[in-house]
Design a protein around this motif. Structure first.
Motif, short mmCIF file in Angstrom:
data_model
loop_
_atom_site.label_atom_id
_atom_site.label_comp_id
_atom_site.label_asym_id
_atom_site.label_seq_id
_atom_site.Cartn_x
_atom_site.Cartn_y
_atom_site.Cartn_z
N ALA A 29 46.18 27.27 26.31
CA ALA A 29 44.89 26.81 26.83
C ALA A 29 45.12 25.76 27.91
O ALA A 29 46.12 25.04 27.89
N GLY A 30 44.18 25.68 28.85
CA GLY A 30 44.27 24.68 29.91
C GLY A 30 44.03 23.28 29.36
O GLY A 30 43.35 23.12 28.34
N GLN A 68 35.24 24.61 33.61
CA GLN A 68 35.75 24.65 32.25
C GLN A 68 34.93 23.69 31.38
O GLN A 68 34.28 22.78 31.89
N GLU A 106 51.53 34.49 32.21
CA GLU A 106 51.62 33.85 30.89
C GLU A 106 51.94 34.86 29.80
O GLU A 106 52.69 34.57 28.87
N ARG A 142 30.39 27.61 37.76
CA ARG A 142 31.00 27.51 36.43
C ARG A 142 32.22 26.59 36.48
O ARG A 142 33.04 26.68 37.41
N GLN A 193 44.39 35.57 28.90
CA GLN A 193 44.72 36.33 30.12
C GLN A 193 45.03 37.79 29.79
O GLN A 193 45.19 38.14 28.63
N ASN A 242 38.70 28.44 40.50
CA ASN A 242 39.90 28.85 39.78
C ASN A 242 41.01 29.20 40.78
O ASN A 242 40.83 29.07 41.99
N ASN A 243 42.14 29.66 40.23
CA ASN A 243 43.23 30.13 41.09
C ASN A 243 42.94 31.56 41.54
O ASN A 243 41.98 32.19 41.07
N PHE A 296 35.85 31.02 29.75
CA PHE A 296 36.39 31.83 30.84
C PHE A 296 35.89 33.28 30.77
O PHE A 296 35.50 33.87 31.77
N ALA A 342 49.39 27.07 36.39
CA ALA A 342 48.15 27.84 36.57
C ALA A 342 47.65 27.66 38.00
O ALA A 342 46.44 27.72 38.27
N ASP A 379 48.33 24.89 32.16
CA ASP A 379 48.04 25.47 30.85
C ASP A 379 49.12 25.01 29.89
O ASP A 379 50.24 24.72 30.30
N ARG A 433 43.37 25.23 41.95
CA ARG A 433 41.99 25.72 41.81
C ARG A 433 41.16 25.44 43.06
O ARG A 433 41.27 24.36 43.66
C1 GCU Z 1 42.84 29.67 34.41
C2 GCU Z 1 43.71 29.03 33.39
C3 GCU Z 1 43.11 29.14 32.00
C4 GCU Z 1 41.70 28.67 32.00
C5 GCU Z 1 40.91 29.37 33.02
C6 GCU Z 1 39.48 28.82 33.05
O1 GCU Z 1 42.88 31.05 34.23
O2 GCU Z 1 44.98 29.61 33.43
O3 GCU Z 1 43.82 28.41 31.05
O4 GCU Z 1 41.12 28.87 30.75
O5 GCU Z 1 41.51 29.21 34.28
O6 GCU Z 1 39.00 28.48 34.11
O7 GCU Z 1 38.88 28.74 31.99
#
Ligand code: GCU
Length: 348
Positions: free
Chosen positions: A97-98, A179, A48, A177, A42, A217-218, A200, A154, A244, A157
């Motif tokens: 990491a998520g 993860q 974070e 897309r 980030q 995502n958020n 990401f 996090a 995360d 989503r």
């Molecule tokens: C969010 C999350 C990350 C993740 C990312 C993603 O930002 O906080 O940990 O990697 O989404 O979609 O890859």
């Protein structure tokens, strides 16, 4: 920025070869400081990063003569998967990491990729804040050489794309897309889209160049990661709350004295408090900036239609993966508690 990325990496390898020791000279007294490296994906204004600054401050306040914490944001040391590998080998000490990235190391983490797993934010937070329970989950990657110390919020989503999405039908044929996790791919395909897993850091360019149509995502992804510049429609279908994790190299953690370990753990918990405090504020602010300054349209969709579309996914995952059943059952109980509370409140 890119060349820094590469040279930073080389410097890191050299630092590791030297045993991560920095020699500090002051008033003729020579002392050795262990550099503790943390990687995350980030920006430096993200909750974070703010949480990790708290972590750094606390560790250095208590153990500054022995440890210096260095934080590497923006995937400078690589995307989540690469950074996890570096943490596994001990080339770096911590990574954020998520949980989707942890599925390949411990099956239990798949549970967080289930669509509509948590039915309220309250339930999500209660489950994640139940430390006793989570400790077992955190220890599940010991065999892979790392352990989770704490979690970070996090958010929730939802899908966003270059064109508006009102119902799952609008996802048909769209390349979205997700993860890099099998469960995320399955989920996205179950919604009717074509899942395109990638790290990401690649998402912005992939949307811009039309390699993908959107992502999920958020709200912070729109602003902190600038995805709102290239995807102008954000649909609140709220399919996942994926936490995360702050992950530490197991050997590093094990070699700390009991007192030091307690300090690192306390630092981790303080970082979570800080992160969570700024999360809500920043999510609201991200929404405002995305709307007013980036021209992103936020669409309130009928979540029920999206939920119905993937209603078989939870059971299919439970049938396949024994490791998630216990945690799933517990989450259902916590979900019910908040559904009941809500019903009582509404009845009053
Ligand atoms: C969010 C999350 C990350 C993740 C990312 C993603 O930002 O906080 O940990 O990697 O989404 O979609 O890859």
């Amino acid at each position: 920025m890119k060349s820094w990325k590469r040279s930073g990496f080389t410097a890191l390898a050299a630092g590791t070869a030297l045993g991560c020791m920095a020699l500090l000279c002051g008033c003729g007294i020579k002392s050795e400081t262990r550099i503790v490296r943390i990687s995350h994906g980030q920006s430096e204004t993200h909750p974070e990063h703010l949480g990790l600054l708290k972590f750094k401050a606390y560790v250095e306040e208590k153990l500054g003569d022995k440890y210096e914490v260095q934080i590497y944001p923006n995937e400078l040391l690589g995307g989540a998967q690469k950074a996890i590998e570096l943490t596994q080998t001990g080339a770096i000490d911590f990574v954020v990491a998520g949980t989707a990235n942890l599925e390949n190391f411990a099956d239990v983490y798949e549970v967080f990729s289930m669509p509509y797993l948590f039915t309220s934010e309250e339930a999500y937070h209660e489950v994640m804040n139940n430390r006793e329970n989570m400790e077992q989950v955190y220890a599940s990657t010991d065999k892979a050489g790392f352990r989770v110390l704490t979690w970070y919020n996090a958010g929730t989503r939802s899908f966003y794309a270059k064109k508006p999405i009102y119902t799952p039908d609008d996802l048909k044929g769209l390349k979205m897309r997700v993860q890099q996790s099998p469960a995320s791919v399955n989920m996205c395909n179950a919604f009717g889209a074509a899942a395109s897993p990638m790290s990401f850091g690649e998402v912005y360019t992939a949307i811009q160049q039309g390699v993908i149509d959107g992502a999920e995502n958020n709200e912070l992804a729109l602003t902190n990661n600038k995805h709102g510049e290239v995807a102008k429609y954000y649909s609140y279908n709220r399919h996942q709350m994926v936490p995360d994790m702050l992950i530490g190299n197991l050997k590093f953690l094990q070699e700390l004295s009991d007192e030091e370990y307690a300090i690192f753990r306390e630092a981790a918990l303080l970082s979570t408090e800080e992160e969570m405090e700024s999360w809500d504020e920043q999510a609201e602010e991200a929404k405002r900036i995305a709307k007013e300054e980036m021209g992103v349209e936020f669409i309130d969709v009928d979540i029920g239609i999206f939920r119905d579309k993937v209603s078989d996914v939870q059971q299919a995952m439970l049938d396949k993966n024994e490791a998630i059943r216990g945690l799933y059952a517990y989450i259902q109980k916590v979900n019910e508690k908040y559904t009941e509370k809500k019903t009582v409140q509404e009845g009053n």
